[in-house]
Design an enzyme around this catalytic site. Structure first.
Site, PDB file in Angstrom:
ATOM      1  N   ALA A  22     -59.099 -67.207 -12.938  1.00 17.66           N
ATOM      2  CA  ALA A  22     -57.893 -66.427 -12.704  1.00 17.66           C
ATOM      3  C   ALA A  22     -56.605 -67.164 -13.061  1.00 17.66           C
ATOM      4  O   ALA A  22     -55.534 -66.696 -12.793  1.00 17.66           O
ATOM      5  CB  ALA A  22     -57.860 -65.977 -11.256  1.00 17.66           C
ATOM      6  N   GLY A  56     -52.910 -61.573 -15.827  1.00 20.84           N
ATOM      7  CA  GLY A  56     -54.248 -62.127 -15.642  1.00 20.84           C
ATOM      8  C   GLY A  56     -54.254 -63.458 -14.914  1.00 20.84           C
ATOM      9  O   GLY A  56     -55.281 -64.115 -14.820  1.00 20.84           O
ATOM     10  N   CYS A  57     -53.097 -63.882 -14.409  1.00 20.40           N
ATOM     11  CA  CYS A  57     -53.056 -65.129 -13.646  1.00 20.40           C
ATOM     12  C   CYS A  57     -53.007 -64.783 -12.163  1.00 20.40           C
ATOM     13  O   CYS A  57     -52.295 -63.879 -11.756  1.00 20.40           O
ATOM     14  CB  CYS A  57     -51.816 -65.939 -13.980  1.00 20.40           C
ATOM     15  SG  CYS A  57     -51.688 -66.382 -15.699  1.00 20.40           S
ATOM     16  N   GLN A  58     -53.739 -65.571 -11.364  1.00 20.97           N
ATOM     17  CA  GLN A  58     -53.684 -65.362  -9.917  1.00 20.97           C
ATOM     18  C   GLN A  58     -52.350 -65.883  -9.389  1.00 20.97           C
ATOM     19  O   GLN A  58     -51.806 -65.383  -8.426  1.00 20.97           O
ATOM     20  CB  GLN A  58     -54.836 -66.110  -9.271  1.00 20.97           C
ATOM     21  CG  GLN A  58     -55.364 -65.409  -8.050  1.00 20.97           C
ATOM     22  CD  GLN A  58     -56.559 -66.149  -7.499  1.00 20.97           C
ATOM     23  OE1 GLN A  58     -56.443 -67.169  -6.847  1.00 20.97           O
ATOM     24  NE2 GLN A  58     -57.733 -65.627  -7.771  1.00 20.97           N
ATOM     25  N   SER A  59     -51.858 -66.925 -10.073  1.00 16.52           N
ATOM     26  CA  SER A  59     -50.529 -67.430  -9.748  1.00 16.52           C
ATOM     27  C   SER A  59     -49.570 -66.872 -10.794  1.00 16.52           C
ATOM     28  O   SER A  59     -49.983 -66.333 -11.803  1.00 16.52           O
ATOM     29  CB  SER A  59     -50.546 -68.948  -9.801  1.00 16.52           C
ATOM     30  OG  SER A  59     -51.123 -69.377 -11.019  1.00 16.52           O
TER      31      SER A  59
END
Lengths: 417, 139
Positions: B118, B50-53
């Site tokens: 994000a 669920g992290c963009q990074s």
């Protein structure tokens, strides 16, 4: 914040101030700063004409369509079917029954992948897509191929983010059942030579589905001139409401396709022994549709036609050139997608800085951009990057806003180094 | 220091900044003190979803207390995860599971707790609590 520009004096004057006034959201603040909305590729803002039409629908017109003899139902059915005609005229479809209302581009593609796949795709057959497709034009075909034991073939792109046409020609084969391709890339901005692609496919008797989600807001599409077999787009990206979209299909193709979802609205007569289905387009529109969506979409199309695509295209092109020039001189910034034929979408990466970090800082400055893979992970893999920052421009944006973006990026760079 | 005391310490630090820039610079600075995860632990199963990074999180149990190490390829995210590690690392399962983590709201970073954000801050906290729960079950 704004500058006035008159592009065409013959038609209505393209006055950016007047246009911005049509979009109520553009005057709001975000984090205490005036909103700079550079994410129209994700969803476009709505003019008050569209907002008013939706409000009017619920406060004065609400009834179900195609169902009752009462006045409200008859009136709204007429308005809804007129909306279909507006769409038909807008994309120059030959017949109004070639326009199917869906929930959006994704559903339009799923409808074709499911029904076309059921009838025409068998084990060993090939489906041809490209490396620059949005996930919504990959997954329905990938799933179909898995179900049918068919093969998904992918046309590669070059380092400019353009399709390699020689590879496309090579990959078209006697086994190819359908070509599914985007008109304009949501990540790279590349406008594909769609007419040539369709003509090459048709020379091999292969139909073509075009994902037009990103081209419809920027250019006048003529489905007959393109000779597209299927053309899909979403209402919300073309300044209309969310949850409504369009599948255009040539009559001869739509008639050949089996049912998709069935239920209320898709039938002539029903009995437990035998059901007789309605004709197209209603055969593909099960259940009560997004009525306000269809109406709002037609208002949005009227709105942009009133401004005129010649004005919109010229202005957006100018914005794109300006933004490209200004961003190109930012040290360490690299634009991803450098085709000569581009829509007003600019994706970029900055040396040693994660796109997410840039997005967070820009957000603090009231600047809305998209960061990430933009639902096009294969493109990110191709360029070997985790994601990009994407500024997608619409005709309500200004050069001043682009200047603010550049200032914001410079500030972000200082903070993140 | 107890979790609540560390939280209050962070709230105090952030109260010095009136402007968003100071806050973010402080977050970025905090990232530099993050106990880094060993390279060998930077595996896909330690990535927080669920992290963009990318955010890798690893936990270890020592003397009944849980210690976290982490890393991220985005600087702000790294700062946020560092802040979470600073608050939760070195405490027992029960203490970590009971932590409300409402200080995030108090320091004016509420927007980072939204599920649409994000950076996956919510998922980071969830994963740290899940790890704690797993150790609790083992003990």
């Amino acid at each position: 914040m704004t500058s006035t520009k008159v592009i065409s004096e013959e038609k209505i004057a393209f006055d950016i101030n007047n246009i911005r006034n049509d979009f109520p959201i553009l005057s709001r603040k975000v984090n205490g700063k005036p909103l700079i909305y550079l994410d129209s590729g994700a969803t476009a803002q709505k003019p008050k004409q569209v907002i008013d039409a939706i409000e009017k629908y619920y406060s004065e017109q609400n009834a179900n369509i195609h169902r009752a003899v009462h006045r409200l139902s008859q009136d709204i059915t007429t308005i809804y079917e007129n909306a279909r005609t507006t769409v038909q005229k807008h994309i120059n479809a030959k017949h109004v029954h070639e326009i199917i209302f869906t929930h959006g581009t994704t559903e339009s593609i799923n409808l074709v992948a499911t029904t076309f796949g059921k009838k025409f795709v068998n084990a060993g057959d090939e489906i041809l897509i490209t490396e620059m497709e949005h996930h919504s034009n990959i997954l329905p075909w990938q799933q179909l191929c898995e179900e049918k034991n068919a093969v998904l073939k992918v046309v590669p792109i070059n380092s400019e983010g353009e399709l390699i046409m020689d590879e496309f020609k090579k990959l078209l084969s006697a086994k190819t059942k359908i070509v599914a391709i985007t008109h304009t890339s949501n990540t790279l901005g590349t406008i594909n030579p769609i007419k040539e692609i369709i003509s090459l496919a048709h020379a091999n008797n292969i139909p073509v589905l075009v994902d037009g989600a990103q081209s419809i807001p920027h250019t006048k599409v003529n489905v007959q001139e393109l000779d597209a077999d299927f053309y899909c787009f979403s209402g919300h990206k073309v300044f209309g409401p969310t949850g409504v979209g369009v599948l255009y299909g040539k009559e001869e193709w739509l008639r050949k396709l089996p049912n998709y979802q069935v239920g209320g609205g898709t039938i002539k007569t029903v009995s437990f022994a035998k059901t007789e289905y309605a004709d197209i387009p209603l055969r593909f529109e099960a259940g009560t549709p997004n009525i306000e969506g269809g109406i709002g979409l037609a208002v949005a199309l009227d709105y942009i036609n009133n401004i005129g695509f010649e004005n919109i295209s010229a202005y957006e092109h100018e914005l794109l050139e300006y933004a490209t020039e200004k961003l190109s001189v930012v040290e360490g910034l690299k634009i991803i997608g450098t085709s000569k034929n581009k829509a007003s979408v600019i994706s970029f990466v900055i040396d040693k800085i994660h796109p997410y970090d840039i997005g967070v800082i820009l957000d603090q400055l009231g600047i809305a951009v998209r960061t990430g893979h933009h639902c096009t992970q294969p493109i990110m893999d191709k360029f070997g990057i985790p994601g990009t920052v994407r500024a997608s421009l619409a005709f309500y944006n200004t050069k001043d806003e682009i200047d603010e973006l550049v200032k914001g990026i410079t500030k972000a760079k200082q903070m993140l180094r | 220091m107890k979790i609540e005391e560390i939280e209050n310490e962070i709230i105090d630090e952030f109260s010095m900044f009136d402007e968003w820039m100071g806050k973010y610079e402080h977050i970025i600075e905090m990232g530099k003190s993050l106990p880094l995860i060993e390279e060998k632990y930077k595996t896909d199963d330690r990535l927080i979803k669920g992290c963009q990074s990318k955010v890798w999180l690893h936990s270890e149990l020592k003397d009944g207390k849980i210690f976290f190490t982490a890393d991220s390829d985005a600087i702000i995210t790294k700062g946020l995860v560092a802040m979470m590690v600073r608050v939760l690392s070195g405490h027992t399962s029960d203490e970590i599971l009971a932590a409300k983590m409402d200080f995030v709201e108090k320091i004016g970073l509420k927007e980072h707790l939204s599920p649409t954000r994000a950076n996956g801050l919510v998922n980071m906290i969830k994963q740290m609590k899940l790890d704690s729960l797993a150790y609790k079950a083992k003990v």
